[in-house]
Design a protein around this motif. Structure first.
Motif, short mmCIF file in Angstrom:
data_model
loop_
_atom_site.label_atom_id
_atom_site.label_comp_id
_atom_site.label_asym_id
_atom_site.label_seq_id
_atom_site.Cartn_x
_atom_site.Cartn_y
_atom_site.Cartn_z
N LEU A 297 36.55 -27.79 -26.00
CA LEU A 297 37.67 -28.59 -25.54
C LEU A 297 39.01 -27.92 -25.82
O LEU A 297 40.00 -28.20 -25.16
CB LEU A 297 37.67 -29.96 -26.23
N VAL A 298 39.03 -27.03 -26.80
CA VAL A 298 40.28 -26.38 -27.19
C VAL A 298 40.91 -25.63 -26.02
O VAL A 298 42.11 -25.75 -25.77
CB VAL A 298 40.03 -25.40 -28.37
N PHE A 299 40.10 -24.88 -25.31
CA PHE A 299 40.60 -24.10 -24.18
C PHE A 299 41.22 -25.01 -23.13
O PHE A 299 42.33 -24.75 -22.63
CB PHE A 299 39.46 -23.28 -23.57
N LYS A 300 40.53 -26.09 -22.79
CA LYS A 300 41.03 -27.02 -21.77
C LYS A 300 42.31 -27.73 -22.24
O LYS A 300 43.23 -27.95 -21.45
CB LYS A 300 39.96 -28.05 -21.43
N GLU A 301 42.33 -28.10 -23.50
CA GLU A 301 43.50 -28.79 -24.04
C GLU A 301 44.73 -27.88 -24.08
O GLU A 301 45.85 -28.32 -23.83
CB GLU A 301 43.19 -29.32 -25.44
N LEU A 302 44.52 -26.62 -24.39
CA LEU A 302 45.63 -25.66 -24.40
C LEU A 302 46.14 -25.43 -22.98
O LEU A 302 47.35 -25.32 -22.75
CB LEU A 302 45.20 -24.33 -25.03
N GLU A 303 45.22 -25.38 -22.03
CA GLU A 303 45.59 -25.23 -20.62
C GLU A 303 46.46 -26.40 -20.18
O GLU A 303 47.48 -26.22 -19.50
CB GLU A 303 44.34 -25.14 -19.76
N LYS A 304 46.07 -27.59 -20.59
CA LYS A 304 46.84 -28.79 -20.25
C LYS A 304 48.22 -28.75 -20.90
O LYS A 304 49.22 -29.15 -20.29
CB LYS A 304 46.08 -30.03 -20.73
N ALA A 305 48.29 -28.25 -22.13
CA ALA A 305 49.56 -28.18 -22.84
C ALA A 305 50.51 -27.17 -22.20
O ALA A 305 51.72 -27.40 -22.14
CB ALA A 305 49.32 -27.80 -24.30
N VAL A 306 49.95 -26.07 -21.72
CA VAL A 306 50.77 -25.04 -21.07
C VAL A 306 51.31 -25.54 -19.75
O VAL A 306 52.45 -25.26 -19.36
CB VAL A 306 49.95 -23.75 -20.86
N GLY A 307 50.48 -26.29 -19.03
CA GLY A 307 50.89 -26.80 -17.73
C GLY A 307 50.47 -25.91 -16.58
O GLY A 307 50.92 -26.09 -15.44
N ALA A 308 49.60 -24.95 -16.84
CA ALA A 308 49.11 -24.05 -15.80
C ALA A 308 47.81 -23.42 -16.27
O ALA A 308 47.57 -23.28 -17.48
CB ALA A 308 50.13 -22.97 -15.48
N LYS A 309 46.97 -23.02 -15.33
CA LYS A 309 45.71 -22.36 -15.66
C LYS A 309 46.01 -20.92 -16.10
O LYS A 309 47.05 -20.34 -15.72
CB LYS A 309 44.78 -22.36 -14.46
N PRO A 310 45.14 -20.33 -16.89
CA PRO A 310 45.37 -18.97 -17.39
C PRO A 310 45.66 -17.94 -16.29
O PRO A 310 46.55 -17.10 -16.45
CB PRO A 310 44.05 -18.65 -18.11
N HIS A 311 44.93 -18.01 -15.18
CA HIS A 311 45.15 -17.03 -14.13
C HIS A 311 46.51 -17.22 -13.45
O HIS A 311 47.13 -16.26 -12.98
CB HIS A 311 44.03 -17.08 -13.09
N GLN A 312 46.99 -18.46 -13.46
CA GLN A 312 48.31 -18.72 -12.89
C GLN A 312 49.41 -18.16 -13.80
O GLN A 312 50.37 -17.56 -13.32
CB GLN A 312 48.50 -20.23 -12.70
N ALA A 313 49.25 -18.37 -15.09
CA ALA A 313 50.22 -17.83 -16.05
C ALA A 313 50.22 -16.30 -16.01
O ALA A 313 51.27 -15.66 -16.09
CB ALA A 313 49.88 -18.32 -17.45
N LYS A 314 49.01 -15.74 -15.86
CA LYS A 314 48.90 -14.28 -15.79
C LYS A 314 49.61 -13.75 -14.55
O LYS A 314 50.32 -12.74 -14.61
CB LYS A 314 47.42 -13.88 -15.75
#
Length: 236
Positions: free
Chosen positions: A201-218
Motif C-alpha cells: 500500500l505504501v507505493f500507492k499511497e505515495l503516488e496519491k500524495a504526489v498527485g501523479a503516477k511515477p511515469h508521469q513525474a518522470k
C-alpha cells in the motif's frame, strides 16, 4: 486507533493496526515494537509527502508540473526510508520466527529413568492406535512429563508411533509447556504477515500524495531537464 489520524493516509497503514494482532499485550508489546515502528515510519512518511505537496502549491514560482516534480523527489526519498524499515523488520521477524520454530521443534529430553521410560514405551506400544494417541495426548495435557517425554524422547518406533506423528506431538508438547514462546511465535508470524499484506500500500499511497503516477513525474522531470539545456552556455 489513536487520535493521531490523517484521513489523507490509508488507515491500513496506521501503527495502531499492530495492536490489533491477536496476542498483543504487555507480554508481547516489546516483540511487536519494531513492527509498530515500521508502520509508524510509513504512516508519517506518507503524511509528510502530503504536507510537502500542499506546501509546494504555495510557491508562486512553481506551476503544477514543478510541484509534482519536487514532491515526487521528496516521495522517492521517503519511499527508500520506509522500504528499508519495512524490509529490515520483516527480515528480523523471519530470523526470530526461525529461532522459535527451532525451540518448539527440538527433541524432548526424557524425564524418566531408563528402565521406567522403556516400560512406558512398551506399554504404549501394546495399545491400539486410538488408545495410544489418547494416552500420549492426555499425558501432554496433564503435564505428565514422565510418560510424555518417555515417548517423545526416544525413537518413534519404540512406542509404535509414526515419526511424523511424533514430530507433531513434540510440537504440541513444547507449545503446551512453553506457552510464552508459542505466544511470541504466533504474534511474530502475524506481524510478518501484516507487513507482507500491507507493505504494497505504501507505493500507492505515495503516488496519491504526489498527485501523479511515477511515469508521469518522470516524464515531467525529463522535459524539465531537456528544456533547461537550452539555457546552458556552450563554448564557441
Amino acid at each position: 486507533m489513536s487520535k493521531n489520524i490523517d484521513v489523507r493516509v490509508s488507515a491500513s497503514l496506521h501503527p495502531d493496526n499492530v495492536k490489533q494482532i491477536e496476542g498483543y499485550d504487555s507480554e508481547t508489546e516489546a516483540v511487536l515494537a519494531p513492527t509498530m515502528t515500521a508502520f509508524s515510519e510509513a504512516y508519517e512518511g506518507i503524511r509528510a509527502v502530503h504536507n510537502a505537496r500542499e506546501k509546494a502549491k504555495t510557491n508562486p514560482t512553481w506551476n503544477e508540473a514543478m510541484q509534482i516534480i519536487h514532491t515526487d523527489d521528496f516521495a522517492q526519498k521517503q519511499f527508500a526510508r520506509i522500504a528499508k524499515a519495512m524490509d529490515s523488520t520483516r527480515v528480523n521477524l523471519e530470523k526470530g520466527i526461525a529461532h522459535l520454530e527451532g525451540e518448539l521443534s527440538k527433541p524432548v529430553e526424557s524425564k524418566a529413568a531408563g528402565g521406567i521410560a522403556a516400560e512406558v514405551r512398551a506399554h504404549i506400544k501394546g495399545l491400539s492406535t486410538s488408545e495410544r494417541m489418547t494416552v500420549i495426548q492426555r499425558a501432554i495435557d496433564d503435564g505428565d512429563h514422565i510418560v510424555a517425554s518417555s515417548v517423545l524422547g526416544a525413537p518413534a518406533m519404540l512406542s509404535g508411533i509414526d515419526p511424523k506423528m511424533q514430530q507433531v506431538l513434540t510440537r504440541i508438547y513444547h507449545e503446551r509447556h512453553n506457552p510464552a514462546t508459542a505466544k511470541r511465535l504466533k504474534v511474530m508470524q502475524s506481524a510478518k504477515a501484516l507487513i507482507e499484506e500491507r507493505g504494497g500500500l505504501v507505493f500507492k499511497e505515495l503516488e496519491k500524495a504526489v498527485g501523479a503516477k511515477p511515469h508521469q513525474a518522470k516524464a515531467l522531470r525529463e522535459a524539465k531537464t531537456a528544456a533547461e539545456k537550452a539555457f546552458v552556455l556552450k563554448d564557441a
